[in-house]
Design a protein around this motif. Structure first.
Motif, mmCIF file in Angstrom:
data_model
loop_
_atom_site.group_PDB
_atom_site.id
_atom_site.type_symbol
_atom_site.label_atom_id
_atom_site.label_comp_id
_atom_site.label_asym_id
_atom_site.label_seq_id
_atom_site.Cartn_x
_atom_site.Cartn_y
_atom_site.Cartn_z
ATOM 1 N N THR A 176 51.795 48.634 51.230
ATOM 2 C CA THR A 176 52.303 47.344 50.779
ATOM 3 C C THR A 176 51.420 46.220 51.302
ATOM 4 O OG1 THR A 176 54.564 48.199 50.806
ATOM 5 C CG2 THR A 176 54.303 45.803 50.792
ATOM 6 N N GLY A 177 51.079 45.280 50.419
ATOM 7 C CA GLY A 177 50.267 44.144 50.818
ATOM 8 C C GLY A 177 48.781 44.372 50.729
ATOM 9 N N ALA A 178 48.356 45.554 50.283
ATOM 10 C CA ALA A 178 46.924 45.835 50.152
ATOM 11 C C ALA A 178 46.318 44.969 49.058
ATOM 12 C CB ALA A 178 46.693 47.310 49.838
ATOM 13 N N PHE A 179 45.076 44.565 49.251
ATOM 14 C CA PHE A 179 44.357 43.811 48.228
ATOM 15 C C PHE A 179 44.139 44.717 47.028
ATOM 16 C CE2 PHE A 179 40.521 42.097 46.191
ATOM 17 C CZ PHE A 179 40.829 40.745 46.136
ATOM 18 N N SER A 180 44.407 44.207 45.847
ATOM 19 C CA SER A 180 44.263 45.008 44.636
ATOM 20 C C SER A 180 42.838 44.931 44.097
ATOM 21 C CB SER A 180 45.239 44.526 43.553
ATOM 22 O OG SER A 180 44.998 45.207 42.341
ATOM 23 N N TRP A 181 42.242 46.103 43.883
ATOM 24 C CA TRP A 181 40.915 46.192 43.284
ATOM 25 C C TRP A 181 40.998 46.768 41.875
ATOM 26 C CZ3 TRP A 181 36.808 43.792 45.164
ATOM 27 C CH2 TRP A 181 36.781 43.464 46.535
ATOM 28 N N GLY A 182 42.167 46.671 41.254
ATOM 29 C CA GLY A 182 42.334 47.209 39.910
ATOM 30 C C GLY A 182 41.369 46.605 38.910
ATOM 31 N N HIS A 183 41.038 45.321 39.088
ATOM 32 C CA HIS A 183 40.106 44.681 38.158
ATOM 33 C C HIS A 183 38.699 45.275 38.272
ATOM 34 C CE1 HIS A 183 40.268 42.591 41.954
ATOM 35 N NE2 HIS A 183 39.235 41.811 41.689
ATOM 36 N N ALA A 184 38.308 45.719 39.482
ATOM 37 C CA ALA A 184 37.008 46.367 39.641
ATOM 38 C C ALA A 184 36.997 47.724 38.943
ATOM 39 C CB ALA A 184 36.675 46.528 41.121
ATOM 40 N N SER A 185 38.122 48.416 39.007
ATOM 41 C CA SER A 185 38.244 49.690 38.315
ATOM 42 C C SER A 185 38.100 49.504 36.804
ATOM 43 C CB SER A 185 39.589 50.335 38.651
ATOM 44 O OG SER A 185 39.714 51.594 38.046
ATOM 45 N N LYS A 186 38.677 48.430 36.275
ATOM 46 C CA LYS A 186 38.559 48.139 34.840
ATOM 47 C C LYS A 186 37.115 47.860 34.457
ATOM 48 C CE LYS A 186 43.198 46.146 34.301
ATOM 49 N NZ LYS A 186 43.959 44.893 34.027
ATOM 50 N N LEU A 214 31.304 49.995 45.401
ATOM 51 C CA LEU A 214 31.446 51.439 45.553
ATOM 52 C C LEU A 214 32.029 52.115 44.315
ATOM 53 C CD1 LEU A 214 32.704 51.617 49.249
ATOM 54 C CD2 LEU A 214 30.369 51.828 48.369
ATOM 55 N N TYR A 215 32.714 51.360 43.468
ATOM 56 C CA TYR A 215 33.208 51.945 42.219
ATOM 57 C C TYR A 215 32.039 52.467 41.387
ATOM 58 C CZ TYR A 215 38.013 50.289 42.779
ATOM 59 O OH TYR A 215 39.295 50.088 43.226
ATOM 60 N N GLU A 232 38.896 37.888 43.890
ATOM 61 C CA GLU A 232 40.141 38.093 43.156
ATOM 62 C C GLU A 232 39.889 38.074 41.652
ATOM 63 O OE1 GLU A 232 44.048 36.695 45.601
ATOM 64 O OE2 GLU A 232 42.918 35.120 44.615
ATOM 65 N N GLU A 233 40.756 38.776 40.924
ATOM 66 C CA GLU A 233 40.662 38.753 39.466
ATOM 67 C C GLU A 233 40.892 37.329 38.971
ATOM 68 O OE1 GLU A 233 42.281 41.366 35.671
ATOM 69 O OE2 GLU A 233 43.428 41.347 37.555
ATOM 70 N N ASN A 234 40.104 36.906 37.989
ATOM 71 C CA ASN A 234 40.172 35.566 37.398
ATOM 72 C C ASN A 234 39.707 34.460 38.338
ATOM 73 O OD1 ASN A 234 41.272 36.659 34.993
ATOM 74 N ND2 ASN A 234 43.327 36.623 35.903
ATOM 75 N N ASN A 235 39.150 34.839 39.495
ATOM 76 C CA ASN A 235 38.545 33.854 40.384
ATOM 77 C C ASN A 235 37.332 33.242 39.704
ATOM 78 O OD1 ASN A 235 36.401 33.220 42.599
ATOM 79 N ND2 ASN A 235 38.313 33.304 43.738
ATOM 80 N N GLU A 271 30.283 36.431 38.543
ATOM 81 C CA GLU A 271 29.039 36.593 39.296
ATOM 82 C C GLU A 271 29.157 37.593 40.448
ATOM 83 O OE1 GLU A 271 27.238 32.881 40.419
ATOM 84 O OE2 GLU A 271 27.833 31.929 38.552
ATOM 85 N N SER A 272 30.272 37.569 41.157
ATOM 86 C CA SER A 272 30.396 38.411 42.348
ATOM 87 C C SER A 272 30.886 39.825 42.033
ATOM 88 C CB SER A 272 31.348 37.764 43.366
ATOM 89 O OG SER A 272 32.641 37.626 42.820
ATOM 90 N N LEU A 273 31.531 39.987 40.890
ATOM 91 C CA LEU A 273 32.057 41.299 40.515
ATOM 92 C C LEU A 273 31.323 41.882 39.311
ATOM 93 C CD1 LEU A 273 35.800 40.407 40.964
ATOM 94 C CD2 LEU A 273 34.675 42.269 42.158
ATOM 95 N N VAL A 274 31.525 41.262 38.139
ATOM 96 C CA VAL A 274 31.033 41.839 36.891
ATOM 97 C C VAL A 274 29.516 42.006 36.897
ATOM 98 C CG1 VAL A 274 30.920 41.595 34.392
ATOM 99 C CG2 VAL A 274 32.978 40.862 35.622
ATOM 100 N N MET A 275 28.783 40.937 37.199
ATOM 101 C CA MET A 275 27.326 40.993 37.133
ATOM 102 C C MET A 275 26.741 41.956 38.166
ATOM 103 S SD MET A 275 26.555 36.946 36.418
ATOM 104 C CE MET A 275 24.777 37.106 36.492
ATOM 105 N N ILE A 276 27.336 41.996 39.346
ATOM 106 C CA ILE A 276 26.846 42.898 40.396
ATOM 107 C C ILE A 276 27.055 44.351 39.994
ATOM 108 C CG2 ILE A 276 27.181 43.672 42.771
ATOM 109 C CD1 ILE A 276 25.760 40.959 42.497
ATOM 110 N N MET A 277 28.261 44.678 39.539
ATOM 111 C CA MET A 277 28.562 46.053 39.151
ATOM 112 C C MET A 277 27.722 46.472 37.941
ATOM 113 S SD MET A 277 32.694 46.012 39.766
ATOM 114 C CE MET A 277 32.939 47.747 39.393
ATOM 115 N N GLU A 278 27.500 45.553 37.037
ATOM 116 C CA GLU A 278 26.676 45.839 35.870
ATOM 117 C C GLU A 278 25.237 46.153 36.265
ATOM 118 O OE1 GLU A 278 26.321 43.827 31.535
ATOM 119 O OE2 GLU A 278 25.841 42.518 33.221
ATOM 120 N N GLN A 279 24.665 45.336 37.147
ATOM 121 C CA GLN A 279 23.284 45.561 37.570
ATOM 122 C C GLN A 279 23.131 46.849 38.376
ATOM 123 O OE1 GLN A 279 20.605 44.032 36.481
ATOM 124 N NE2 GLN A 279 21.988 42.785 35.218
#
Length: 259
Positions: A99-109, A68-69, A25-28, A33-41
Motif C-alpha cells: 500500500t502506498g507504493a509509487f505506481s509505474w503502470g504508465h511505464a509498463s504501458k 528497467l522495463y 508521474e503519469e501526465n507530469n 521527456e523523462s519517460l517516453v523519450m528515454i524508454m524509446e531511445q
C-alpha cells in the motif's frame, strides 16, 4: 534562483517520493521527456546493437525504475544499487506491491506500446519484478562500492542521472566512473543516461547540485577509459520549468574494453 546553497544527493540525500512526483508521474509535464523519450531511445539502441546478456547492474538516481522495463527484455537478472535507505524502502514497496507504493503502470504501458504488444502491461510488470534479484546499498567512499557484499562483474551496467548528481568536477566524474566500471565485465555493455549543461534539479522544496558537463566531455572520458561507444543520442529539452535547468539529455551505449 533560490539563494540557498545547493544540496548534494550523495551527502544530504533527498525525498525519493518528491523526486518521482516532480519528474516521473503519469501526465507530469516532464513525462514525455523523462519517460517516453528515454524508454524509446533505450529500446532503439539496445535492439540495434543486438544487446543481450544474463546480468545487469542498475545504479541510478533516486528510486526510478522505468529504464528497467526496457532493459529487462535483454537481461535476465537485475541487481539494483542505491545510496540510501529511503530509496531502498521506496523500491521495496513497489516490488512487494505494498500500500502506498509509487505506481509505474504508465511505464509498463509505454514499453508494451514500443514492442507492439498492448494489453500485456501486467505481464511486463511481473517480468520486471521477477528479474530483480537483489537491491543493495552502496557507498561511494569504499573501494568496493557494495562492501561487504561482493558482486560478480555484470554483463551490463546502467546508470541514469547519477554521475551528474554525485560529481562536483571532472576529477570526481572520472573517479566515480572508474569505480562503477569495475563492476562491469570486459566486453560488457555500459548504458548512460544523463543531463547535459545543467547546474541544479529539484526534489520537493529542495534544490540539488548537478555537475555541468557536455557531450564532448562524456565521450572523451569514456574513450580515455577504454570504452567503445556504440550509440549516442542527444535529446533536446522542450519543457520550460524552473524545477531543473539542464538543456539536453544524453542516452549513450558503449562496450567496455579489456582491462
Amino acid at each position: 534562483m533560490d539563494p540557498k546553497p545547493l544540496k548534494s544527493y550523495h551527502l544530504h540525500g533527498m525525498d525519493s517520493r518528491d523526486f518521482l512526483k516532480c519528474y516521473f508521474e503519469e501526465n507530469n509535464v516532464f513525462a514525455e521527456e523523462s519517460l517516453v523519450m528515454i524508454m524509446e531511445q533505450l529500446h532503439i539502441a539496445l535492439a540495434a546493437a543486438n544487446v543481450k546478456g544474463q546480468t545487469l547492474i542498475d545504479i541510478s538516481l533516486g528510486s526510478i525504475i522505468h529504464q528497467l522495463y526496457t532493459v529487462s527484455e535483454f537481461f535476465n537478472e537485475i541487481t539494483i544499487l542505491k545510496l540510501n535507505d529511503t530509496c531502498i524502502l521506496e523500491l521495496n514497496k513497489w516490488l512487494n506491491t505494498r500500500t502506498g507504493a509509487f505506481s509505474w503502470g504508465h511505464a509498463s504501458k509505454i514499453v508494451t506500446q514500443l514492442q507492439g504488444i498492448r494489453g500485456q502491461e501486467q505481464e511486463k510488470e511481473e517480468k520486471l519484478k521477477n528479474s530483480i534479484k537483489r537491491i543493495v546499498k552502496f557507498n561511494l567512499n569504499k573501494k568496493n562500492l557494495t562492501d561487504p557484499v561482493v558482486l560478480p562483474q555484470a554483463d551490463c551496467l546502467l546508470t541514469a542521472w547519477l554521475l551528474d548528481a554525485i560529481c562536483h568536477n571532472e576529477n570526481d566524474y572520472i573517479k566515480n566512473l572508474r569505480k562503477m566500471a569495475k563492476m562491469l565485465k570486459p566486453g560488457g555493455y555500459f548504458i548512460l543516461i544523463e543531463c547535459l549543461h545543467g547546474t541544479y534539479y529539484t526534489a520537493g522544496t529542495e534544490r540539488l547540485h548537478m555537475f555541468t558537463c557536455d557531450e564532448s566531455f562524456i565521450t572523451k572520458t569514456l574513450t580515455d577509459e577504454r570504452f567503445v561507444i556504440l550509440s549516442c543520442k542527444i535529446l533536446e529539452r522542450k519543457v520550460e520549468s524552473d524545477l531543473i535547468d539542464h538543456k539536453q539529455v544524453i542516452v549513450l551505449t558503449a562496450v567496455k574494453g579489456n582491462d
